[in-house]
Design an enzyme around this catalytic site. Structure first.
Site, mmCIF file in Angstrom:
data_model
loop_
_atom_site.group_PDB
_atom_site.id
_atom_site.type_symbol
_atom_site.label_atom_id
_atom_site.label_comp_id
_atom_site.label_asym_id
_atom_site.label_seq_id
_atom_site.Cartn_x
_atom_site.Cartn_y
_atom_site.Cartn_z
ATOM 1 N N GLY A 64 0.832 -1.204 0.000
ATOM 2 C CA GLY A 64 0.000 0.000 0.000
ATOM 3 C C GLY A 64 0.866 1.252 0.000
ATOM 4 N N ASP A 101 -13.210 8.704 12.741
ATOM 5 C CA ASP A 101 -12.931 7.568 11.849
ATOM 6 C C ASP A 101 -14.045 6.534 11.824
ATOM 7 O OD1 ASP A 101 -10.479 8.722 11.403
ATOM 8 O OD2 ASP A 101 -9.290 6.977 11.991
ATOM 9 N N HIS A 136 9.216 38.488 2.971
ATOM 10 C CA HIS A 136 10.349 38.064 2.141
ATOM 11 C C HIS A 136 11.588 37.911 3.015
ATOM 12 C CE1 HIS A 136 13.051 37.690 -1.243
ATOM 13 N NE2 HIS A 136 13.850 38.557 -0.627
#
Ligand code: FAD
Ligand code: NAI
Length: 475
Positions: A190, A322, A454
């Protein structure tokens, strides 16, 4: 007399413990039951995520990345680090400490929010006047009642038919996170999220890693261009991924494991390895819940059936995370937990499934939100795409990590952002900006006009947004 609560939460994973905290914040009398035990038999709340999932895997990814950097990247910076060694037991010990810090953190939060924590298994016994009775089976047996019940019992690893997990040679995520020595050869079945993350950890530490994947495409749910770029990077690292295989018999013995498979060309092959990790998805967990005692409806996959708002087939019983439909992600479970607590309080809790981010914590990291280019094509949506490579980003160059790109997909007519896909450094952190932007229905132009610091990797996000209108400034 059984103790009576307004809200009883079964399961203290990210879905359950967050639901309990939010319910307590809203003024309810709350109990949370969880059966997970630590090495000494004590409580270990946090579920799969904290104990054998998100947290320990990220701890090992961090340790193995440091090791990889010391071996392969320090030299570029003028640092010589000869004879770099990895003490695997120390690495695992650090991971266990990180896990325990999280377990203890949740126990502290229960106290802080006056939540009664029960260590043991919670099972439905019967419906009672205005609620349900739950049996807690732990060090002692207790009966408690709740007017509202939230089931958050999570999921378990799916085993390969004929190859049950022994956690010595055939490993689930649990065993994969506590391998005591670097295996010479490791096979994973997997190449999804766990396969790539765990494969990366052990490859970085020196294992010869092969991942066998059943599907012919690599990371089919990921934007194709991004998946291709990631695959190139993994190939370069020596992570061997075979696509389109059919796995046959798995044999274990004293020397390890042998995996028979047919490759994409139809050739019958066998791989011998010290360990096998099976990472072929997870199944919802309702073991021990005694759902049938109260007639709680499950679907054919064993998931608890819920509506869009996490209401089950029973009045006053909710389910999140889940154990219900949708992506198996900790942050999805948490959002559902919060929303359910708020709905119980009569508020309008909401989870936006269109803006749930996904992250794969490999190197480079892969992160995305919204639709992929292939999904937009399938949906017949007219879109504009813009990409910006990290190669042209000053901060990425300074970091020495210029793999990958940021990709924007925006509506051709309205410029609304429909999807953002990143493969590259810190993608897990960078994706948040795009989640916020999509939540506020921003256009690519909105991001293009925002001042980004930046030098920062986030400038690549701005530039990709500019690229949608074909006006990048640095590429
Ligand atoms: P869980 O976390 O499974 O918790 C359920 C809890 O309920 C457990 O503690 C269990 O013991 C308890 N329980 C079950 N039945 C009972 C009962 N009857 N009585 C009492 N207690 C009970 N997701 C991400 O978003 N990011 C990641 O990086 C990530 N990494 C992962 C890595 C790995 C290796 C794995 C396996 C998963 C990873 N996930 C990740 C997925 C994530 O762990 C799950 O989506 C998440 O834990 C689901 O939360 P949950 O609360 O629904 O269930
Ligand atoms: P997955 O669904 O991500 O990947 C499973 C892979 O196995 C797929 O590519 C599938 O095609 C393949 N497969 C299935 N059966 C097979 C077979 N018989 N032979 C060969 N290949 C087969 O599942 P995975 O990796 O087990 O993880 C489970 C879930 O845990 C994830 O879907 C995700 O929700 C969660 N998770 C999230 C992480 C994150 O957010 N970073 C990290 C790890 C897990």
């Amino acid at each position: 007399m059984s103790q009576a609560f307004d809200v009883v939460v079964i399961g203290a994973g990210p879905g359950g413990y967050i639901a309990a905290i939010r319910a307590a914040q809203l003024g309810f009398k709350v109990a949370c039951i969880d059966e997970w035990k630590n090495a000494t038999g004590g409580p270990a709340p946090g579920g799969t995520c904290t104990n054998v999932g998100c947290i320990p895997s990220k701890a090992l990814l961090q340790s193995s990345e440091h090791f990889d950097h010391a071996n392969h990247h320090f030299a570029e910076h003028g640092i010589s680090a000869s004879s770099v060694k990895m003490d695997v037991s120390k690495m695992l010990g650090r991971k266990d400490t990180v896990v325990k810090q999280n377990n203890d953190g949740i126990l502290y939060l229960f106290k802080k929010n006056k939540i009664s924590f029960f260590h043991g298994r919670g099972s439905f016994t019967k419906a009672v006047e205005g609620g349900y009775e739950i049996q807690v089976t732990g060090a002692k047996e207790e009966l408690i009642t709740g007017k509202q019940i939230v089931v958050a019992t999570g999921s378990n690893a799916r085993a390969l038919p004929g190859a049950p997990f022994d956690e010595e040679t055939v490993l689930s995520n649990d065993g994969a996170l506590r391998v005591g020595a670097v295996p010479k050869k490791l096979v994973l079945i997997g190449s999804g999220v766990i396969g790539l993350e765990m494969g990366s950890v052990w490859r970085r530490l020196g294992a010869d890693v092969t991942i066998l994947e059943g599907l012919p495409t690599f990371l089919g749910a990921v934007d194709e261009q991004i998946a291709k770029e990631a695959k190139k990077a993994f190939d370069k690292q020596g992570l061997k991924i075979e696509l389109g295989v059919k796995v046959g018999e798995v044999k274990t013995g004293k020397k390890g494991v042998s995996v028979a498979y047919t490759n994409a060309k139809g050739e019958a092959l066998t791989l011998d390895a010290d360990k096998l990790i099976v990472s072929i998805g997870r199944v919802p967990n309702t073991i021990g819940l005694n759902a049938e005692a109260v007639g709680l409806q499950l679907d054919e996959r064993g998931a608890i059936v819920v509506d869009a708002e996490c209401r089950t087939s029973l009045k006053g019983v909710w389910a999140v995370g889940d154990v219900v439909r949708g992506p198996m992600l900790a942050h999805k479970a948490e959002e559902e937990g919060v929303a359910v607590a708020e709905r119980i309080a009569g508020q309008h809790g909401h989870v936006n499934f269109n803006t749930i981010p996904w992250v794969i914590y490999t190197s480079p990291e892969i992160a995305w939100v919204g639709r992929t280019e292939q999904q937009l094509k399938a949906d017949g949506v007219k879109y504009k795409a813009g990409t910006f490579p990290f190669l042209a980003n000053g901060r990425a160059r300074a970091l020495g990590d210029t793999t990958g790109m940021v990709k924007f997909l925006a509506d051709a007519a309205t410029d609304e952002i429909l999807g953002v896909h990143i493969v590259g450094p810190q993608a897990s952190e960078l994706i948040s900006e795009s989640v916020v932007a999509m939540e506020f229905k921003a256009s690519a132009e909105d991001i293009a006009r925002i001042c980004h610091a930046h030098p920062s990797l986030s400038e690549a996000t701005k530039e990709a947004a500019l690229a949608v209108d074909k006006r990048t400034l640095n590429f």
